[in-house]
Design a protein around this motif. Structure first.
Motif, short mmCIF file in Angstrom:
data_model
loop_
_atom_site.label_atom_id
_atom_site.label_comp_id
_atom_site.label_asym_id
_atom_site.label_seq_id
_atom_site.Cartn_x
_atom_site.Cartn_y
_atom_site.Cartn_z
N HIS A 64 0.82 -1.21 0.00
CA HIS A 64 0.00 0.00 0.00
C HIS A 64 0.86 1.27 0.00
N GLN A 65 2.06 1.20 0.54
CA GLN A 65 2.93 2.37 0.52
C GLN A 65 3.48 2.61 -0.88
N VAL A 66 3.79 1.54 -1.57
CA VAL A 66 4.28 1.70 -2.94
C VAL A 66 3.19 2.21 -3.87
N LEU A 67 1.99 1.71 -3.69
CA LEU A 67 0.87 2.11 -4.55
C LEU A 67 0.17 3.37 -4.06
N ASN A 68 0.59 3.86 -2.90
CA ASN A 68 0.10 5.15 -2.39
C ASN A 68 -1.41 5.14 -2.14
N PHE A 69 -1.85 4.25 -1.24
CA PHE A 69 -3.25 4.26 -0.84
C PHE A 69 -3.35 3.74 0.59
N THR A 70 -4.46 4.03 1.21
CA THR A 70 -4.72 3.58 2.58
C THR A 70 -5.63 2.36 2.54
N PRO A 71 -5.21 1.22 3.07
CA PRO A 71 -6.06 0.01 3.03
C PRO A 71 -7.38 0.24 3.73
N LEU A 72 -8.45 -0.22 3.10
CA LEU A 72 -9.78 -0.06 3.66
C LEU A 72 -10.23 -1.26 4.49
N GLY A 73 -9.50 -2.36 4.36
CA GLY A 73 -9.90 -3.57 5.06
C GLY A 73 -10.95 -4.37 4.35
N PHE A 74 -11.34 -3.93 3.16
CA PHE A 74 -12.32 -4.67 2.35
C PHE A 74 -12.11 -4.29 0.88
N VAL A 75 -12.69 -5.06 0.00
CA VAL A 75 -12.63 -4.80 -1.43
C VAL A 75 -13.93 -4.14 -1.87
N GLU A 76 -13.82 -3.10 -2.67
CA GLU A 76 -15.00 -2.42 -3.19
C GLU A 76 -15.94 -3.43 -3.84
N ALA A 77 -17.23 -3.36 -3.50
CA ALA A 77 -18.19 -4.39 -3.91
C ALA A 77 -18.32 -4.49 -5.42
N SER A 78 -18.23 -3.37 -6.12
CA SER A 78 -18.42 -3.40 -7.57
C SER A 78 -17.17 -3.84 -8.32
N GLY A 79 -16.03 -3.89 -7.63
CA GLY A 79 -14.77 -4.24 -8.29
C GLY A 79 -14.78 -5.61 -8.93
N CYS A 140 -1.47 2.27 -15.98
CA CYS A 140 -1.69 3.72 -15.85
C CYS A 140 -2.88 4.01 -14.95
N PHE A 141 -3.91 3.18 -15.04
CA PHE A 141 -5.07 3.36 -14.15
C PHE A 141 -4.69 3.09 -12.70
N ALA A 142 -3.68 2.25 -12.48
CA ALA A 142 -3.26 1.93 -11.12
C ALA A 142 -2.64 3.13 -10.41
N THR A 143 -2.31 4.18 -11.13
CA THR A 143 -1.75 5.39 -10.52
C THR A 143 -2.82 6.37 -10.07
N ALA A 144 -4.08 6.06 -10.30
CA ALA A 144 -5.17 6.97 -9.93
C ALA A 144 -5.31 7.06 -8.42
N ASP A 145 -5.96 8.13 -7.98
CA ASP A 145 -6.18 8.33 -6.55
C ASP A 145 -7.40 7.56 -6.03
N MET A 146 -8.37 7.33 -6.90
CA MET A 146 -9.57 6.59 -6.48
C MET A 146 -9.23 5.11 -6.32
N ILE A 147 -9.64 4.53 -5.20
CA ILE A 147 -9.33 3.14 -4.90
C ILE A 147 -9.94 2.20 -5.93
N LEU A 148 -11.18 2.48 -6.36
CA LEU A 148 -11.85 1.60 -7.31
C LEU A 148 -11.11 1.57 -8.65
N VAL A 149 -10.73 2.75 -9.14
CA VAL A 149 -10.01 2.83 -10.41
C VAL A 149 -8.64 2.16 -10.29
N LYS A 150 -7.98 2.39 -9.17
CA LYS A 150 -6.67 1.77 -8.93
C LYS A 150 -6.80 0.25 -8.88
N ALA A 151 -7.83 -0.24 -8.22
CA ALA A 151 -8.03 -1.68 -8.11
C ALA A 151 -8.33 -2.31 -9.47
N LEU A 152 -9.16 -1.65 -10.26
CA LEU A 152 -9.48 -2.17 -11.58
C LEU A 152 -8.24 -2.22 -12.47
N GLY A 153 -7.46 -1.15 -12.46
CA GLY A 153 -6.27 -1.11 -13.29
C GLY A 153 -5.25 -2.17 -12.90
#
Length: 229
Positions: A64-79, A140-153
């Protein structure tokens, strides 16, 4: 909870419809009972691998530090649903590329082992190049700030890496090698070693040759009877 329930209530039905439609289309394309089922199973492996990666990274917080996000403890339901819709069709493209070349080689040689090797050789370049394009775009999508977009990419990139290397480069050829001529078996038709049109043409030629041989034999018989007289 109502949002998640509404999402996943009809999701199994959608998966079943996609699987049945894919099976029927591939059955008509490759004229095989086994290859469509194997293709669906291999695609499922790639998708499940990406699901596992999402859980480890976005739920467990791995990298999570490399990908620059804060873990939510769950996966987005729509992912998972979005990943399935994207990856199933994408992985099936690679499968069709590979199986089409293998089928052409089998029709040319009539040998399953040689056909698998030739098909992998002929389709390896296009599958690799297509996979590289998808991996770069998805990363490239994995660099987004939104967790959902990052997860999809990230999920798509990882799934394509696994699909283009382990699945298409190892699992698919090895299973086809082990199954042998059963890959090309179709009920009431058996193992087809030629394209349908060519097979009908060859069958008609054989029947015509047999009829000519029978007529020639009958003529010789009649001539022998005449000589005796």
């Amino acid at each position: 909870m109502d949002y998640v329930t509404s999402l996943y209530t009809d999701f199994p039905i959608a998966v079943l419809i996609v699987a049945i439609t894919t099976y029927v289309v591939l059955l008509m394309l490759f004229r095989s009972l086994i290859l469509p089922l194997k293709a669906i199973l291999m695609n499922t492996l790639s998708i499940l691998a990406s699901y596992g990666a999402l859980v480890v990274i976005f739920q467990g917080g791995f990298l999570h530090q490399v990908l620059n996000f804060t873990p939510l403890g769950f996966v987005e339901a729509s992912g998972p649903i979005l990943l399935f819709c994207s990856l199933f069709g994408l992985s099936m493209d690679y499968e069709v590329f590979l199986l089409s070349r293998v089928q052409e080689a089998f029709w040319q040689t009539g040998n399953n082992t040689r056909a698998v090797a030739l098909g992998l050789q002929r389709s390896g370049g296009i599958i690799t190049q297509a996979a590289i394009i998808v991996i770069v775009v998805s990363s490239c999508f994995a660099t987004a700030d939104m967790i959902l977009v990052k997860a999809l990419g990230l999920g798509m990139a990882l799934a394509v890496v696994i699909d283009a290397t382990l699945v298409r480069g190892l699992l698919v050829p090895s299973t086809m090698r082990l199954l042998g001529n059963l890959n090309w078996w179709l009920p009431f038709a058996g193992v087809q070693r030629h394209p349908p049109a060519l097979a009908d043409y060859m069958r008609a030629n054989k029947q015509e040759a047999a009829m000519q041989q029978d007529r020639a034999g009958q003529t010789m018989t009649d001539a022998g009877i005449g000589d005796k007289r």
